[in-house]
Design a protein around this motif. Sequence first.
Motif: not given
Length: 98
Positions: A50, A53-54, A56-59, A89, A96
């Motif tokens: 999790q 993924q969080a 990867r969502d903002v990078e 980031e 998040k």
Amino acid sequence: MSNSINKCKSNETPACCCVDVGTIIDNDDCTAEYKNVFASEKLAQEKLNQLTQAARDVESEPCQIESQIDQLDDGYQLSAKFHFSCGAECLIFQLKLR
């Protein structure tokens, strides 16, 4: 007699003593750390997935992730560091998670 403009710091806007965003997000600290103990290794791995993924969502550039799951007497400890390319980031990632 003191002028209200003189009460502001050098990085603040004299009109309202508002802080410039660059003084808060200065890219000096682009690393977020996470540490928690879970009842099972599976739960620790799920949390790592999790978090990954969080990140990867903002990078904007690949986030460097260092992680480790250690067995303890009372469970499994997940330790992870997320190294982002910029402070914004890192801040978004941390927000998040709340």
